[in-house]
Enzyme design. Sequence first.
Site, PDB file in Angstrom:
ATOM      1  N   HIS A  38      52.283  39.732  58.988  1.00 53.24           N
ATOM      2  CA  HIS A  38      53.854  39.626  60.433  1.00 53.24           C
ATOM      3  C   HIS A  38      54.439  40.295  59.337  1.00 53.24           C
ATOM      4  O   HIS A  38      55.351  40.792  60.285  1.00 53.24           O
ATOM      5  CB  HIS A  38      53.616  38.098  60.488  1.00 53.24           C
ATOM      6  CG  HIS A  38      52.474  37.662  61.827  1.00 53.24           C
ATOM      7  ND1 HIS A  38      52.201  36.907  61.171  1.00 53.24           N
ATOM      8  CD2 HIS A  38      52.373  37.866  62.741  1.00 53.24           C
ATOM      9  CE1 HIS A  38      51.111  36.244  62.143  1.00 53.24           C
ATOM     10  NE2 HIS A  38      50.934  36.917  63.367  1.00 53.24           N
ATOM     11  N   GLN A 149      47.983  47.539  63.205  1.00 54.52           N
ATOM     12  CA  GLN A 149      46.681  48.204  63.206  1.00 54.52           C
ATOM     13  C   GLN A 149      45.803  46.911  63.054  1.00 54.52           C
ATOM     14  O   GLN A 149      44.589  47.016  63.857  1.00 54.52           O
ATOM     15  CB  GLN A 149      47.267  49.083  61.874  1.00 54.52           C
ATOM     16  CG  GLN A 149      45.515  49.686  61.995  1.00 54.52           C
ATOM     17  CD  GLN A 149      44.810  50.593  62.901  1.00 54.52           C
ATOM     18  OE1 GLN A 149      45.847  51.224  63.861  1.00 54.52           O
ATOM     19  NE2 GLN A 149      43.609  51.099  63.147  1.00 54.52           N
ATOM     20  N   SER A 187      46.228  35.059  61.744  1.00 53.54           N
ATOM     21  CA  SER A 187      46.577  33.205  62.142  1.00 53.54           C
ATOM     22  C   SER A 187      45.687  31.912  62.451  1.00 53.54           C
ATOM     23  O   SER A 187      45.063  31.590  62.206  1.00 53.54           O
ATOM     24  CB  SER A 187      47.624  33.065  63.389  1.00 53.54           C
ATOM     25  OG  SER A 187      48.917  33.790  63.100  1.00 53.54           O
ATOM     26  N   ARG A 188      44.254  32.761  63.153  1.00 57.07           N
ATOM     27  CA  ARG A 188      42.800  32.413  63.027  1.00 57.07           C
ATOM     28  C   ARG A 188      42.107  31.626  61.670  1.00 57.07           C
ATOM     29  O   ARG A 188      41.436  30.906  62.503  1.00 57.07           O
ATOM     30  CB  ARG A 188      41.886  33.240  64.107  1.00 57.07           C
ATOM     31  CG  ARG A 188      42.875  33.167  65.634  1.00 57.07           C
ATOM     32  CD  ARG A 188      42.074  33.756  66.701  1.00 57.07           C
ATOM     33  NE  ARG A 188      42.429  33.399  68.098  1.00 57.07           N
ATOM     34  CZ  ARG A 188      42.547  34.348  68.354  1.00 57.07           C
ATOM     35  NH1 ARG A 188      43.631  35.293  68.719  1.00 57.07           N
ATOM     36  NH2 ARG A 188      43.514  33.911  70.223  1.00 57.07           N
TER      37      ARG A 188
HETATM   38  P1  AMP Z   1      50.099  37.873  66.557  1.00 54.78           P
HETATM   39  O1  AMP Z   1      50.843  36.934  65.999  1.00 54.78           O
HETATM   40  O2  AMP Z   1      48.189  38.023  66.411  1.00 54.78           O
HETATM   41  O3  AMP Z   1      49.666  38.827  67.558  1.00 54.78           O
HETATM   42  O4  AMP Z   1      50.306  39.590  65.992  1.00 54.78           O
HETATM   43  C1  AMP Z   1      51.632  39.485  66.121  1.00 54.78           C
HETATM   44  C2  AMP Z   1      51.777  41.382  65.226  1.00 54.78           C
HETATM   45  O5  AMP Z   1      51.505  41.281  63.636  1.00 54.78           O
HETATM   46  C3  AMP Z   1      50.176  41.915  66.057  1.00 54.78           C
HETATM   47  O6  AMP Z   1      51.445  43.325  66.114  1.00 54.78           O
HETATM   48  C4  AMP Z   1      49.298  42.247  64.794  1.00 54.78           C
HETATM   49  O7  AMP Z   1      48.604  43.354  65.120  1.00 54.78           O
HETATM   50  C5  AMP Z   1      50.224  42.365  63.688  1.00 54.78           C
HETATM   51  N1  AMP Z   1      48.799  41.093  62.315  1.00 54.78           N
HETATM   52  C6  AMP Z   1      48.458  40.604  62.576  1.00 54.78           C
HETATM   53  N2  AMP Z   1      47.700  40.499  61.904  1.00 54.78           N
HETATM   54  C7  AMP Z   1      47.632  41.388  60.731  1.00 54.78           C
HETATM   55  C8  AMP Z   1      47.430  42.139  59.593  1.00 54.78           C
HETATM   56  N3  AMP Z   1      46.446  41.157  58.661  1.00 54.78           N
HETATM   57  N4  AMP Z   1      48.033  43.288  59.058  1.00 54.78           N
HETATM   58  C9  AMP Z   1      48.787  43.156  59.951  1.00 54.78           C
HETATM   59  N5  AMP Z   1      49.180  43.660  60.996  1.00 54.78           N
HETATM   60  C10 AMP Z   1      48.987  42.049  61.363  1.00 54.78           C
END
Ligand code: AMP
Length: 293
Positions: A38, A149, A187-188
């Site tokens: 993030h 990505q 996060s998981r």
């Molecule tokens: P989430 O909180 O999981 O909905 O993720 C929010 C944003 O962060 C989304 O656009 C995800 O694709 C991005 N994101 C989550 N994990 C990663 C990661 N390891 N590398 C790059 N972007 C991420």
Amino acid sequence: MEIINRRKRMMSVARRLRREENRNIGFVPTMGALHDGHLSLIHEARALCDVVVVSLFVNPAQFGPKEDFKAYPRDLPRDAALLAEYNVDYVFAPAVEEMYPLGFSTYVTVEGLTDKLEGAARPGHFRGVTTVVAILLNIVRPDFVFFGQKDAQQAIVIKQLVRDLAFTCEVVVAPIVREESGLAMSSRNSYLTDDEKRAAQVLNRALLKAGTAYDEGEHNAARLVEIVRAAIENEPLAQIEYVSINDVETLESLDKVDERPALLSLAAFIGNTRLIDNIVLGKTKKNFVSASA
Ligand code: AMP
């Protein structure tokens, strides 16, 4: 940094920034429980935009009935401290009722692209994603919106949503941030025991093995998929959901990886935790490269 909980306040702040102060807005939607993945998006937004808005919202509409909506990690104080450190200007952290007030009944669906991969494995997931993103884009009206990505199909679906519904923002997709072990940050990952975290490394290792085979001339999709499957099947804690090779833009399923870059993606359970990962085979295109690169 201001933390905003109300749609109306967020809308009026964003309107003032755009109209009166003529500043451009970068927006990073997240579900919180922030990690370096993030933060890399926020870093991109900070580099490209005058004002950075980050949303923290665990969106119930994108979780299936048997999924982990309740258990999903939430830690607003920690997230807010991190965001302040990253010079974020506004955090939008609405309650569920603020986003889906009583009587809410409009959903946004991107057809076609959402039938496969994550869409097939998680029915209704993308309907929840595109609905919440449409609401958020209407509230914030950013100039740039940032996605990772890591969720490759999500980024493709959002680009289609933005094109089709004529949102005026530009979608920026930033590369996957990984732990030193290669495990894609998520996060998981906090659900994983130490043993499971070690086992989860197999996912990226398997993708890289196929990447090497591709570089050495193996362009047959079924054989590349088999390399990934075989590597993961060696790990007793891992259970594959899918491994697939698709066109990076249309997500059309491919038999052969030729000129056009292809998305090699997978979902697998490590113990009870469902993880996804991907790599792009072939020449990567500009929109898969970090905005500041
Ligand atoms: P989430 O909180 O999981 O909905 O993720 C929010 C944003 O962060 C989304 O656009 C995800 O694709 C991005 N994101 C989550 N994990 C990663 C990661 N390891 N590398 C790059 N972007 C991420």
